[in-house]
Design a protein around this motif. Structure first.
Motif, PDB file in Angstrom:
ATOM      1  N   ASN A   1       0.382   5.849  -1.994  1.00 31.93           N
ATOM      2  CA  ASN A   1      -0.354   4.663  -2.428  1.00 31.93           C
ATOM      3  C   ASN A   1      -0.917   3.832  -1.279  1.00 31.93           C
TER       4      ASN A   1
ATOM      5  N   MET B   1       3.081  -0.398  -3.174  1.00 33.58           N
ATOM      6  CA  MET B   1       1.781  -0.151  -3.765  1.00 33.58           C
ATOM      7  C   MET B   1       0.676  -0.753  -2.886  1.00 33.58           C
ATOM      8  N   GLU B   2      -0.529  -0.226  -2.978  1.00 33.49           N
ATOM      9  CA  GLU B   2      -1.603  -0.625  -2.064  1.00 33.49           C
ATOM     10  C   GLU B   2      -1.894  -2.118  -2.113  1.00 33.49           C
TER      11      GLU B   2
END
Length: 277
Positions: A115, A260-261
């Motif tokens: 991610n 997460m990004e």
């Protein structure tokens, strides 16, 4: 209000409810993944403290790895530090250094890489910061996943870094990819053939005889044990972990790493300043 408007409002409400359920499901999934990572730390802590457990993991009695502790120390080309355990990617002149802790068998590390890995590599390419990687192997000593795959993969990553930093980065990305990363309880990386098969996906390592020989011979096994000690010495209790100036970076209001990004971008911007457009 017309029947038509009533139907439209109900449909819009259903869509909002569906979207909210999907967002919550994603949050729940991430929370469950983080709980898995945390459970690994708890197992180690029972042994008498995380730092102690991580240090002790290298005193394994597993055949070749017991012998590896007595082998001559061979440092991958391009590393620095007393035992060659300073493994840095990026522009040496970059003012800031982000330290990233990962265990090759760690399932949450694979989620992080899938991610946020590309964004991290882009930041490094642009000189926003350089990255110091600390490769851990504590999962090998988790009773529920006991094996040697983490150490074996760290040794292979050392062989990749010996080829070039770019080969290392590409190989690490391949190991953590959905295509290649095993379940936590699957000690697939203990098999040299598995590691060499994945290396065929990396241009710099494909049919690279020196790399292949170093993996098969365990050239960097002793080095893998040495770099594996750093996580405990640094006081880091789980992977993945991000550290800047001895400060562990987490999602605001939690003790969780930014996996997460969107979380990663927000955390990095808060720490290093928003990227100039």
């Amino acid at each position: 209000m017309s029947n038509r408007n009533n139907a439209q409002n109900k449909q819009a409400a259903r869509e909002r409810l569906r979207a909210e359920r999907e967002r919550q499901a994603k949050k729940d999934k991430t929370r469950r993944q983080l709980m898995v990572a945390g459970s690994l730390v708890v197992v180690l802590a029972v042994a008498g403290g995380v730092a102690y457990a991580v240090t002790q993991m290298n005193k394994t009695e597993d055949g070749p790895w017991k012998a590896a502790a007595s082998k001559p120390l061979v440092k991958p080309a391009g590393t620095s530090g007393k035992d060659g355990t300073e493994l840095v990617i990026g522009d040496k002149n970059a003012k800031e250094t982000l330290t990233v802790y990962e265990d090759p068998r760690c399932p949450i590390c694979s989620v992080f890489e899938q991610n946020s890995g590309q964004k991290l590599r882009q930041d490094v390419k642009e000189g926003r910061y350089k990255v110091r990687y600390v490769l851990a192997s504590f999962i090998d000593d988790n009773p529920a996943a006991k094996g040697t795959g983490s150490r074996n993969a760290v040794s292979a990553l050392g062989a990749a870094f010996d080829v070039s930093p770019e080969a290392f980065a590409d190989y690490k990305e391949a190991l953590f990819s959905k295509r290649n990363h095993p379940e936590e309880t699957d000690d697939a990386f203990a098999d040299d053939k598995k590691l060499l098969d994945i290396a065929q996906q990396v241009p710099a390592l494909k049919n690279n005889k020196d790399f292949e020989k170093n993996v098969k011979d365990g050239t960097f096994d002793r080095w893998a044990l040495e770099i594996g000690k750093l996580m405990g010495k640094d006081g880091v209790k789980g992977t993945p972990a991000l550290m800047h100036n001895k400060k562990q970076l987490t999602v605001p209001g939690t003790e969780n790493p930014p996996i997460m990004e969107q979380q990663f971008n927000a955390t990095i911007d808060a720490e290093f300043g928003a990227k100039k457009k």
